[in-house]
Design a protein around this motif. Structure first.
Motif, short mmCIF file in Angstrom:
data_model
loop_
_atom_site.label_atom_id
_atom_site.label_comp_id
_atom_site.label_asym_id
_atom_site.label_seq_id
_atom_site.Cartn_x
_atom_site.Cartn_y
_atom_site.Cartn_z
N GLY A 83 39.43 37.68 39.49
CA GLY A 83 40.37 37.20 38.50
C GLY A 83 41.22 36.08 39.10
N ASN A 84 42.44 35.94 38.61
CA ASN A 84 43.29 34.83 39.02
C ASN A 84 44.35 35.22 40.06
N SER A 85 44.34 36.47 40.52
CA SER A 85 45.44 36.91 41.38
C SER A 85 45.38 36.34 42.78
N ALA B 24 39.34 35.85 47.62
CA ALA B 24 38.01 36.15 47.09
C ALA B 24 36.96 35.18 47.65
N ASN B 25 37.31 33.91 47.71
CA ASN B 25 36.38 32.91 48.27
C ASN B 25 36.13 33.16 49.76
N VAL C 258 38.26 33.68 33.27
CA VAL C 258 39.33 34.64 32.99
C VAL C 258 40.54 33.80 32.60
N GLU C 259 40.79 33.73 31.32
CA GLU C 259 41.83 32.82 30.84
C GLU C 259 42.66 33.47 29.76
N GLU D 298 43.91 41.76 33.62
CA GLU D 298 42.70 41.02 33.98
C GLU D 298 41.66 41.94 34.61
N LEU D 299 42.13 42.79 35.52
CA LEU D 299 41.22 43.72 36.20
C LEU D 299 40.58 44.69 35.20
#
Length: 338
Positions: free
Chosen positions: A12-14, A19-20, A41-42, A78-79
């Motif tokens: 997600g965006n957190s 994550a990368n 995820v928007e 989001e999760l």
């Protein structure tokens, strides 16, 4: 029995940088590219969250990387919605990798007519289709029991032990400090790993967020003190504890905190405090202010999370990552000798 499909990551965006980094580390371990699943995820104009997965995930072993950090409610939703999207897309298994588990401080009823929000969050995650959770340094160990699914709780202590041994050199005058009585077990664990003595800063609160009095239990005279805790929010207690330790005769005060929540005036307080350094992990994405602060340093958790994900995927031991010796090759390059 090892899984036949490859592990697939989605975020997600957190905390996209973490994550990368996890994906890159897993690519190194696997000897093949492990990327993040293409998804969006928007938010709609009214801030309603929408998720769309652009790749086939049928039968796949999915790992959602998402801290429930500020804004906690948005990242939690989001999760949950990502988990629902994957479940409805026939994913084989869904594991939530939650480096920082929000709402963990609400793990019990502190007074009448208050919730146990950590249990509520656990129920929601399970009902959303999540079958396993991988996290780090839960605020309270009993939160694992709130889930009816397996929960692997990694520890930052072995990473901190490596970092301390790398940066502090001679350990004879190093002392580990618990910032309160409730954190003694966590501090003792790190003290045992580096063979250092332990002291406690006993604090009394008039009300949440405000400390009325602090007392040092133990002799810190001439010691380089290292405060250990699981999270730092506004840093008021942490900076006050550093002052109390210096007044008690400590030569230096450093802090090792797993989750750098760093709300409000936290960065300014740390910058102006007597602490020589504050070390946090990247379980919560550090702001630019944190990165620019001269006495705050961020240590990576991607190596241990990447190995944890691979161990879950392979069906091998996750508890092996509790030992400092296991992390030495994983963190090779970060803490090379010499």
């Amino acid at each position: 029995m090892p899984a036949l499909t490859e592990p697939k990551l989605i975020t997600g965006n957190s905390n996209k940088p973490l994550a990368n980094s996890i994906a890159r580390r897993m690519s190194m371990h696997r000897g093949m590219n492990v990327g993040l699943v293409d998804a969006r995820v928007e938010r709609f104009n009214d801030a309603e969250i929408f998720v769309e997965v652009f790749e086939n995930v049928r039968g796949e072993d999915m790992f959602i990387i998402q801290s429930t950090s500020k804004p906690a409610n948005d990242h939690l939703m989001e999760l949950l919605i990502m988990a629902d999207a994957l479940q409805r897309s026939s994913a084989g298994r869904i594991t939530a990798v939650i480096p920082y588990f929000g709402y963990a401080r609400q793990d019990r009823r502190t007074k009448a007519r208050t919730p146990i929000s950590a249990k509520l969050v656990a129920n929601m995650l399970t009902r959303a289709g999540i079958e396993r959770v991988l996290t780090m340094d839960l605020h309270a160990a009993q939160i694992q029991g709130f889930f009816d699914i397996p929960v692997d709780n990694l520890y930052a202590a072995p990473i901190f032990a490596l970092d301390i041994q790398h940066h502090f050199g001679d350990m004879d005058d190093v002392m580990i400090i618990s910032p309160d009585v409730g954190g003694v077990a966590r501090a003792r664990e790190l003290a045992k790993r580096i063979n250092a003595p332990l002291a406690i800063v006993d604090k009394r609160r008039e009300k949440p967020g405000e400390v009325a009095e602090m007392t040092v239990i133990g002799d810190v005279t001439g010691k380089r003190c290292i405060i250990v805790d699981d999270l730092c929010d506004t840093a008021g207690t942490l900076c006050k504890a550093a002052e109390v330790l210096m007044d008690a005769g400590a030569t230096e005060v450093h802090s090792y905190i797993t989750h750098g929540v760093m709300s409000g005036p936290a960065v300014e307080r740390v910058t102006n405090s007597v602490m020589k350094s504050l070390v946090i992990t990247d379980t919560i994405e550090p702001t630019q202010a944190i990165l620019d602060c001269p006495n705050i340093r961020v240590v990576p958790t991607a190596p241990v999370f990447a190995q944890g994900i691979l161990n879950i995927w392979n069906g091998t031991s996750v508890s092996s990552l509790f030992e400092t010796e296991t992390l030495v090759p994983i963190y090779e390059g970060f803490y090379s000798k010499g």
